[in-house]
Design a protein around this motif. Structure first.
Motif, PDB file in Angstrom:
ATOM      1  N   VAL A 125     -18.616 -34.668  59.465  1.00  0.00           N
ATOM      2  CA  VAL A 125     -18.695 -33.857  60.811  1.00  0.00           C
ATOM      3  C   VAL A 125     -17.787 -34.040  61.994  1.00  0.00           C
ATOM      4  N   ASP A 126     -16.857 -35.334  61.855  1.00  0.00           N
ATOM      5  CA  ASP A 126     -16.130 -35.658  62.968  1.00  0.00           C
ATOM      6  C   ASP A 126     -14.878 -35.432  62.934  1.00  0.00           C
ATOM      7  N   TRP A 127     -14.367 -34.440  61.916  1.00  0.00           N
ATOM      8  CA  TRP A 127     -13.067 -34.239  61.392  1.00  0.00           C
ATOM      9  C   TRP A 127     -12.623 -32.934  62.117  1.00  0.00           C
ATOM     10  N   TRP A 128     -13.304 -32.020  62.583  1.00  0.00           N
ATOM     11  CA  TRP A 128     -13.108 -30.853  63.029  1.00  0.00           C
ATOM     12  C   TRP A 128     -13.307 -30.829  64.500  1.00  0.00           C
ATOM     13  N   TYR A 129     -12.833 -29.779  65.129  1.00  0.00           N
ATOM     14  CA  TYR A 129     -12.496 -29.672  66.612  1.00  0.00           C
ATOM     15  C   TYR A 129     -13.653 -28.613  67.095  1.00  0.00           C
ATOM     16  N   ARG A 130     -14.333 -29.056  68.137  1.00  0.00           N
ATOM     17  CA  ARG A 130     -15.240 -28.104  68.844  1.00  0.00           C
ATOM     18  C   ARG A 130     -14.589 -27.839  70.149  1.00  0.00           C
ATOM     19  N   ASP A 138     -20.774 -24.236  65.214  1.00  0.00           N
ATOM     20  CA  ASP A 138     -21.409 -25.108  64.303  1.00  0.00           C
ATOM     21  C   ASP A 138     -20.910 -25.297  62.922  1.00  0.00           C
ATOM     22  N   ARG A 139     -19.752 -24.564  62.690  1.00  0.00           N
ATOM     23  CA  ARG A 139     -19.052 -25.020  61.240  1.00  0.00           C
ATOM     24  C   ARG A 139     -17.477 -25.093  61.533  1.00  0.00           C
ATOM     25  N   PRO A 140     -17.024 -25.844  60.759  1.00  0.00           N
ATOM     26  CA  PRO A 140     -15.420 -25.649  60.773  1.00  0.00           C
ATOM     27  C   PRO A 140     -14.705 -24.368  60.219  1.00  0.00           C
ATOM     28  N   SER A 141     -13.639 -24.228  60.719  1.00  0.00           N
ATOM     29  CA  SER A 141     -12.879 -22.893  60.216  1.00  0.00           C
ATOM     30  C   SER A 141     -11.635 -23.440  59.431  1.00  0.00           C
ATOM     31  N   VAL A 142     -10.739 -22.433  58.962  1.00  0.00           N
ATOM     32  CA  VAL A 142      -9.716 -22.786  58.192  1.00  0.00           C
ATOM     33  C   VAL A 142      -8.579 -23.385  59.201  1.00  0.00           C
ATOM     34  N   LEU A 143      -8.598 -22.886  60.606  1.00  0.00           N
ATOM     35  CA  LEU A 143      -7.856 -23.611  61.480  1.00  0.00           C
ATOM     36  C   LEU A 143      -7.922 -25.133  61.625  1.00  0.00           C
ATOM     37  N   ASP A 144      -9.531 -25.534  61.465  1.00  0.00           N
ATOM     38  CA  ASP A 144      -9.460 -26.780  61.802  1.00  0.00           C
ATOM     39  C   ASP A 144      -9.236 -27.662  60.386  1.00  0.00           C
ATOM     40  N   VAL A 145      -9.267 -27.071  59.296  1.00  0.00           N
ATOM     41  CA  VAL A 145      -8.425 -27.964  58.126  1.00  0.00           C
ATOM     42  C   VAL A 145      -7.055 -27.820  58.437  1.00  0.00           C
ATOM     43  N   GLU A 146      -6.366 -26.684  58.957  1.00  0.00           N
ATOM     44  CA  GLU A 146      -4.947 -27.168  59.143  1.00  0.00           C
ATOM     45  C   GLU A 146      -4.780 -28.127  60.108  1.00  0.00           C
ATOM     46  N   ARG A 147      -5.570 -28.238  60.969  1.00  0.00           N
ATOM     47  CA  ARG A 147      -5.378 -29.392  62.097  1.00  0.00           C
ATOM     48  C   ARG A 147      -5.537 -30.578  61.602  1.00  0.00           C
ATOM     49  N   LEU A 148      -6.483 -30.936  60.518  1.00  0.00           N
ATOM     50  CA  LEU A 148      -6.662 -32.076  59.980  1.00  0.00           C
ATOM     51  C   LEU A 148      -5.492 -32.657  59.019  1.00  0.00           C
ATOM     52  N   LEU A 149      -5.064 -31.353  58.254  1.00  0.00           N
ATOM     53  CA  LEU A 149      -3.838 -31.852  57.541  1.00  0.00           C
ATOM     54  C   LEU A 149      -2.571 -32.128  58.474  1.00  0.00           C
ATOM     55  N   ARG A 150      -2.577 -31.349  59.490  1.00  0.00           N
ATOM     56  CA  ARG A 150      -1.331 -31.785  60.384  1.00  0.00           C
ATOM     57  C   ARG A 150      -1.317 -33.118  60.987  1.00  0.00           C
ATOM     58  N   ARG A 151      -2.487 -33.572  61.258  1.00  0.00           N
ATOM     59  CA  ARG A 151      -2.446 -34.758  61.767  1.00  0.00           C
ATOM     60  C   ARG A 151      -2.141 -35.940  60.414  1.00  0.00           C
ATOM     61  N   HIS A 152      -2.517 -35.777  59.394  1.00  0.00           N
ATOM     62  CA  HIS A 152      -2.032 -36.628  58.323  1.00  0.00           C
ATOM     63  C   HIS A 152      -0.684 -36.279  57.430  1.00  0.00           C
ATOM     64  N   ARG A 153       0.115 -35.571  58.287  1.00  0.00           N
ATOM     65  CA  ARG A 153       1.392 -34.942  57.785  1.00  0.00           C
ATOM     66  C   ARG A 153       2.272 -35.913  57.178  1.00  0.00           C
ATOM     67  N   GLY A 154       2.704 -37.065  58.222  1.00  0.00           N
ATOM     68  CA  GLY A 154       3.251 -38.012  57.546  1.00  0.00           C
ATOM     69  C   GLY A 154       2.693 -38.506  56.361  1.00  0.00           C
ATOM     70  N   GLU A 155       1.547 -39.070  56.352  1.00  0.00           N
ATOM     71  CA  GLU A 155       0.860 -39.744  54.971  1.00  0.00           C
ATOM     72  C   GLU A 155       0.907 -38.836  53.641  1.00  0.00           C
ATOM     73  N   ILE A 156       0.929 -37.781  53.961  1.00  0.00           N
ATOM     74  CA  ILE A 156       1.115 -36.617  52.762  1.00  0.00           C
ATOM     75  C   ILE A 156       2.572 -36.604  52.380  1.00  0.00           C
ATOM     76  N   GLN A 157       3.480 -36.595  53.270  1.00  0.00           N
ATOM     77  CA  GLN A 157       4.807 -36.502  52.784  1.00  0.00           C
ATOM     78  C   GLN A 157       4.988 -37.727  52.207  1.00  0.00           C
ATOM     79  N   ARG A 158       4.843 -39.008  52.634  1.00  0.00           N
ATOM     80  CA  ARG A 158       5.279 -40.127  52.019  1.00  0.00           C
ATOM     81  C   ARG A 158       4.516 -40.156  50.559  1.00  0.00           C
ATOM     82  N   PHE A 159       3.274 -39.768  50.534  1.00  0.00           N
ATOM     83  CA  PHE A 159       2.611 -39.917  49.247  1.00  0.00           C
ATOM     84  C   PHE A 159       3.396 -39.002  48.506  1.00  0.00           C
ATOM     85  N   LEU A 160       3.710 -37.784  48.562  1.00  0.00           N
ATOM     86  CA  LEU A 160       4.140 -36.709  47.769  1.00  0.00           C
ATOM     87  C   LEU A 160       5.785 -37.134  47.414  1.00  0.00           C
TER      88      LEU A 160
END
Length: 171
Positions: A125-130, A138-160
């Motif tokens: 419940v704490d990963w998305w933005y109200r 009361d529920r997350p959206s695609v934009l919320d998922v994009e925000r989550l992935l952007r927050r972890h962009r550096g980690e994702i790039q290093r992993f890839l």
């Protein structure tokens, strides 16, 4: 006139109670000899009534509401493709690039939706933005998922980069 009919159906991502009335008549906007069905419906979770007019007389009022809701979700999908994934920026003039771009964007949007649903069903419940202007969201959206992935962009790039063997580019 007549009593309200009631049922429960799957609309906008969840089961909802629906109350509706329907009537067949002639509508001045259409040709005067073509009958149309008018449906007025109250859908649980929505303040405004749905008012629908259609020429598919064989459908029940409930089926018309279900189809309208499904169609509206398609429109949401197109909006997401255009606004969030850059579909309006596709400047291809031949069939192949248009098909490739569209398919890649639909796959991306589908993966974002699947991620959204997986996180939501896992009870996260704490990963998305109200937003402050929409505290009752009361529920997350695609934009919320994009925000989550952007927050972890550096980690994702290093992993890839590590996975592909390009550790120097990850630094």
């Amino acid at each position: 006139s007549g009593p309200w009919r009631e049922a429960e159906t799957y609309i906008y991502g969840r089961r909802r109670k629906v109350r509706w009335k329907e009537v067949v008549g002639l509508w001045r906007v259409a040709e005067s000899d073509v009958p149309v069905k008018l449906v007025v419906a109250e859908v649980a979770g929505y303040k405004k009534r749905f008012t629908l007019v259609g020429s598919a007389l064989e459908l029940t009022g409930l089926e018309m509401v279900e189809l309208f809701a499904a169609r509206f979700r398609q429109e949401d999908g197109f909006r997401d493709l255009k606004q969030r994934l850059g579909w309006e920026e596709c400047r291809a003039w031949t069939k192949n690039p248009i098909e490739r771009t569209s398919q890649a964007q639909w796959v991306t949007l589908s993966l974002l939706r699947l991620t959204q649903f997986a996180l939501e069903s896992a009870g996260e419940v704490d990963w998305w933005y109200r937003p402050p202007w929409r505290r009752k969201k009361d529920r997350p959206s695609v934009l919320d998922v994009e925000r989550l992935l952007r927050r972890h962009r550096g980690e994702i790039q290093r992993f890839l980069a590590e996975w592909l063997g390009d550790e120097e580019e990850a630094a």
